[in-house]
Write a protein that holds these residues in place. Sequence first.
Motif, mmCIF file in Angstrom:
data_model
loop_
_atom_site.group_PDB
_atom_site.id
_atom_site.type_symbol
_atom_site.label_atom_id
_atom_site.label_comp_id
_atom_site.label_asym_id
_atom_site.label_seq_id
_atom_site.Cartn_x
_atom_site.Cartn_y
_atom_site.Cartn_z
ATOM 1 N N HIS A 47 30.766 34.871 33.120
ATOM 2 C CA HIS A 47 30.798 35.051 34.365
ATOM 3 C C HIS A 47 31.125 36.598 34.566
ATOM 4 C CE1 HIS A 47 31.597 31.056 35.019
ATOM 5 N NE2 HIS A 47 32.383 30.789 33.786
ATOM 6 N N LYS A 48 30.437 37.323 33.757
ATOM 7 C CA LYS A 48 30.630 39.054 33.893
ATOM 8 C C LYS A 48 30.332 39.173 35.271
ATOM 9 C CE LYS A 48 25.776 39.689 32.256
ATOM 10 N NZ LYS A 48 25.423 38.202 32.173
ATOM 11 N N TRP A 49 29.249 38.782 35.967
ATOM 12 C CA TRP A 49 29.232 39.387 37.393
ATOM 13 C C TRP A 49 30.242 39.195 38.175
ATOM 14 C CZ3 TRP A 49 26.015 42.978 37.991
ATOM 15 C CH2 TRP A 49 24.778 42.914 37.468
ATOM 16 N N SER A 50 31.052 38.077 37.919
ATOM 17 C CA SER A 50 32.125 37.878 38.926
ATOM 18 C C SER A 50 33.368 38.788 38.837
ATOM 19 C CB SER A 50 32.715 36.161 38.463
ATOM 20 O OG SER A 50 31.885 35.363 38.884
ATOM 21 N N ILE A 51 33.457 39.058 37.450
ATOM 22 C CA ILE A 51 34.442 40.067 36.943
ATOM 23 C C ILE A 51 33.930 41.319 37.548
ATOM 24 C CG2 ILE A 51 35.483 41.212 34.928
ATOM 25 C CD1 ILE A 51 34.939 38.833 33.342
ATOM 26 N N ILE A 52 32.749 41.721 37.386
ATOM 27 C CA ILE A 52 32.279 43.255 37.876
ATOM 28 C C ILE A 52 32.425 43.187 39.201
ATOM 29 C CG2 ILE A 52 30.021 44.459 38.168
ATOM 30 C CD1 ILE A 52 29.116 43.421 35.703
ATOM 31 N N LEU A 53 32.104 42.162 40.143
ATOM 32 C CA LEU A 53 32.011 42.282 41.403
ATOM 33 C C LEU A 53 33.595 42.217 41.904
ATOM 34 C CD1 LEU A 53 29.063 39.375 42.493
ATOM 35 C CD2 LEU A 53 29.135 42.076 42.649
ATOM 36 N N THR A 54 34.251 41.483 41.244
ATOM 37 C CA THR A 54 35.822 41.440 41.700
ATOM 38 C C THR A 54 36.402 42.905 41.494
ATOM 39 O OG1 THR A 54 35.968 39.121 41.310
ATOM 40 C CG2 THR A 54 38.004 40.409 41.326
ATOM 41 N N THR A 55 36.057 43.406 40.482
ATOM 42 C CA THR A 55 36.647 44.714 39.998
ATOM 43 C C THR A 55 36.036 45.911 40.914
ATOM 44 O OG1 THR A 55 36.544 44.262 37.784
ATOM 45 C CG2 THR A 55 36.634 46.610 38.194
ATOM 46 N N VAL A 56 34.793 45.701 41.190
ATOM 47 C CA VAL A 56 33.998 46.744 42.196
ATOM 48 C C VAL A 56 34.787 46.685 43.670
ATOM 49 C CG1 VAL A 56 32.139 47.250 43.662
ATOM 50 C CG2 VAL A 56 31.742 46.823 40.975
ATOM 51 N N PHE A 57 34.874 45.302 43.973
ATOM 52 C CA PHE A 57 35.572 45.084 45.246
ATOM 53 C C PHE A 57 36.957 45.682 45.393
ATOM 54 C CE2 PHE A 57 38.360 42.361 48.046
ATOM 55 C CZ PHE A 57 37.708 42.639 49.286
ATOM 56 N N CYS A 58 37.707 45.355 44.224
ATOM 57 C CA CYS A 58 39.250 45.954 44.192
ATOM 58 C C CYS A 58 39.360 47.559 44.149
ATOM 59 C CB CYS A 58 40.104 45.460 43.154
ATOM 60 S SG CYS A 58 40.452 43.602 43.252
ATOM 61 N N THR A 59 38.293 48.051 43.493
ATOM 62 C CA THR A 59 38.199 49.475 43.436
ATOM 63 C C THR A 59 37.842 50.109 44.663
ATOM 64 O OG1 THR A 59 37.430 49.281 41.069
ATOM 65 C CG2 THR A 59 37.017 51.363 42.334
ATOM 66 N N VAL B 30 42.601 48.329 37.427
ATOM 67 C CA VAL B 30 43.063 47.483 36.516
ATOM 68 C C VAL B 30 43.391 46.216 37.227
ATOM 69 C CG1 VAL B 30 45.138 47.046 35.154
ATOM 70 C CG2 VAL B 30 44.125 49.327 35.131
ATOM 71 N N MET B 31 43.865 46.042 38.528
ATOM 72 C CA MET B 31 44.172 44.794 39.215
ATOM 73 C C MET B 31 42.681 44.073 39.432
ATOM 74 S SD MET B 31 47.098 44.394 39.538
ATOM 75 C CE MET B 31 47.103 43.192 40.794
ATOM 76 N N GLY B 32 41.728 45.040 39.835
ATOM 77 C CA GLY B 32 40.361 44.259 39.853
ATOM 78 C C GLY B 32 40.014 43.670 38.692
ATOM 79 N N LEU B 33 39.966 44.418 37.486
ATOM 80 C CA LEU B 33 39.668 43.876 36.074
ATOM 81 C C LEU B 33 40.609 42.396 35.925
ATOM 82 C CD1 LEU B 33 37.709 44.321 33.892
ATOM 83 C CD2 LEU B 33 39.695 45.521 32.621
ATOM 84 N N PHE B 34 41.585 42.594 36.019
ATOM 85 C CA PHE B 34 42.543 41.473 35.882
ATOM 86 C C PHE B 34 42.321 40.275 36.554
ATOM 87 C CE2 PHE B 34 46.602 38.926 36.790
ATOM 88 C CZ PHE B 34 46.691 38.513 35.656
ATOM 89 N N LEU B 35 41.848 40.381 37.815
ATOM 90 C CA LEU B 35 41.696 39.313 38.853
ATOM 91 C C LEU B 35 40.378 38.817 38.591
ATOM 92 C CD1 LEU B 35 42.937 40.906 42.210
ATOM 93 C CD2 LEU B 35 43.874 38.863 41.019
ATOM 94 N N GLY B 36 39.337 39.758 38.107
ATOM 95 C CA GLY B 36 37.805 39.261 37.696
ATOM 96 C C GLY B 36 38.163 38.279 36.615
#
Length: 305
Positions: A29-41, A280-286
């Motif tokens: 699910h790496k793309w979900s993590i990446i997209l969530t992190t990018v969105f929060c960033t 950090v929050m984006g990575l955690f949520l991802g």
Amino acid sequence: MNKELKVMEQKQYDDEIDLYELIEILVRHKWSIILTTVFCTILSLGAALYVRSNTPNYLMKSILIQQDSYELKGVNKIDVDSVLLQDKNVKRILEIESIRKEYLEKTRENMQNISSERKFLQDLITISKNEKKPEEISIKTEIVVDENSSRDIINRYLDILREQDNLSEVILKEKKIKSDSLEKTKIEIENIQNEILDIFKKDGDLRALKPEEKMNYIVAKYPELSLRKNEQEKYYNTYVNELVRLDSLNDKLDIIKETTDIYFIKGQSKVKLILVVGIVMGLFLGIMVAFLKEFIDGYKKRYRK
């Protein structure tokens, strides 16, 4: 017995966390993590830019106040903290047109009074003192309109402080008093000397005495006159010395000394902190999203069976 042990061992293995399986889930699910992190960033970047644009900048000036009463009565104590406590000083600073306009724009009409004016200026102006050297003082003001207006605030504040300084007025007043007293003492000494001259003319016993014996004779025969003479001479010396001391204070009249020019201070924003927290929050949520999707996928598979 062996069967029970095997069941317990199997259950224990099932309860253990497989690190490789967790890594596999994260990779899947790496793309979900990446997209969530990018969105929060991106969100944190927007917040950081907003905070940065609203971070105030300042102008500051440092002064040195070395004040002493010099054993003179009526010398005002320069108090930098009491300036805005006086209504007249608040009005004087708000005479700066651009600052007055800013106050009127930020304050509702029904709230415009001397209290809100004072609060407005207290939020703009900060007075700080050196803990080890209280005479070292910094005047800082937030730039709310432009630098020129903020410079005007600092200069107006300094003008008010200088008006508190009445040392020169007290010195002039004291010099006038001492000078008048000195003149009166001179007249009194001259009168005493004339009285002594009359004694020399009228008292025949003085003619037979030697010059050095004549004053002793007058002291003995006219003690009150001698006391008056000594007293007035003492006053005369005192007034002369006091006038000399007051004249020497002219070099110390510059009580408020400007130790720096007015200089710019850039406000410290928390842009970097906001960005780091966002990432950090984006990575955690991802990661949480990845595990949630894995749980949902597993649930769907079990449900289909």
